[in-house]
Scaffold this motif. Structure first.
Motif: not given
Length: 255
Positions: A93-109
């Motif tokens: 879920c990418p957009e909660p990352v903006y709201l929380v301001g936490a680490e960006i999910t490591d999709i490449p890994a």
């Protein structure tokens, strides 16, 4: 058109027994399991149980090809490898990352380790527009933003469309949805790209959604062979009346 999934909220705010019984119920009934993992709660779980969240879920049995976790942005590479080995999937879920301001999910890994990745928008508390089409674009752009800090390359743009379609179907164990082919459910959307917005993009339609984004409604949407949206309206539905009813209902809610 309906599928049940056993989905306790999160290990950090549920009793251990809730997860133990959820596993027993899901396995008894042959349905999938889902919860939210890797949202910053691992230190709390470790303080309570002496292990981080992925190991905690693994010990309980809340993992495997019939389980998938939302988020997973704080997980280590070792934890992602454990999930890949067990077949546990991820609903990104990418957009909660903006709201929380936490680490960006490591999709490449996740991609490199062979995890099955689907795409979600999360609930209204974490994503105010709940627009899955927009999430395809957000997911790709977030990965590009973090690319210089990552060990693995960003997956191709077309893969992000795959997360939203075949990836999501795989998380649910569905073989009848997620792609266009004979014998599959006729779930699709259509976009007329003969517009100024799309000049220079038509040579690579699979990358369009991730790289350029779609800022307008589709031209047509079909669910299970039935057209549910076309020519700017819902066939057989009075949208203005439904809007008025929703606004009236909202006015009765106290915040």
């Amino acid at each position: 058109m309906r599928q049940l999934v056993v989905a306790p909220c999160q290990p950090v705010n549920c009793y251990r027994e809730t997860f133990v019984e959820s596993v027993a119920l899901a396995r008894d009934r042959g349905v999938r399991m889902h919860t939210h993992v890797g949202e910053g709660e691992s230190p709390v779980i470790e303080a309570r149980h002496g292990m981080r969240t992925v190991d905690y879920c693994t010990e309980i049995g809340f993992c495997g090809p019939d389980a998938f976790y939302a988020h997973c942005w704080e997980l280590t590479h070792d934890e992602l490898r454990k999930m890949a080995a067990s077949g546990t999937g991820v609903a990104h879920c990418p957009e909660p990352v903006y709201l929380v301001g936490a680490e960006i999910t490591d999709i490449p890994a996740m991609s490199a380790f062979g995890l099955n990745v689907g795409l979600g928008c999360d609930g209204a508390a974490s994503n105010d527009n709940s627009n899955l089409m927009h999430c395809i674009h957000s997911a790709y752009m977030l990965q590009c933003l973090a690319a210089s800090t990552r060990r693995h390359p960003v997956p191709p743009p077309a893969d992000f469309l795959g997360y939203a379609t075949t990836g999501g179907a795989a998380l649910l164990g569905r073989r009848d949805i997620g792609r266009l082919a004979p014998g599959m459910a006729a779930d699709l959307f259509a976009i007329d790209t003969r517009r100024m917005d799309y000049v220079g993009t038509r040579h690579d339609p699979l990358s369009l959604l991730a790289k350029v984004g779609i800022g307008a409604p589709t031209d047509m949407t079909m669910i299970n062979g039935r057209i549910v949206w076309a020519k700017g309206e819902f066939p057989g539905l009075d949208e203005a009346r439904l809007f008025a009813q929703a606004e009236a209902a909202l006015a009765t809610v106290e915040f």
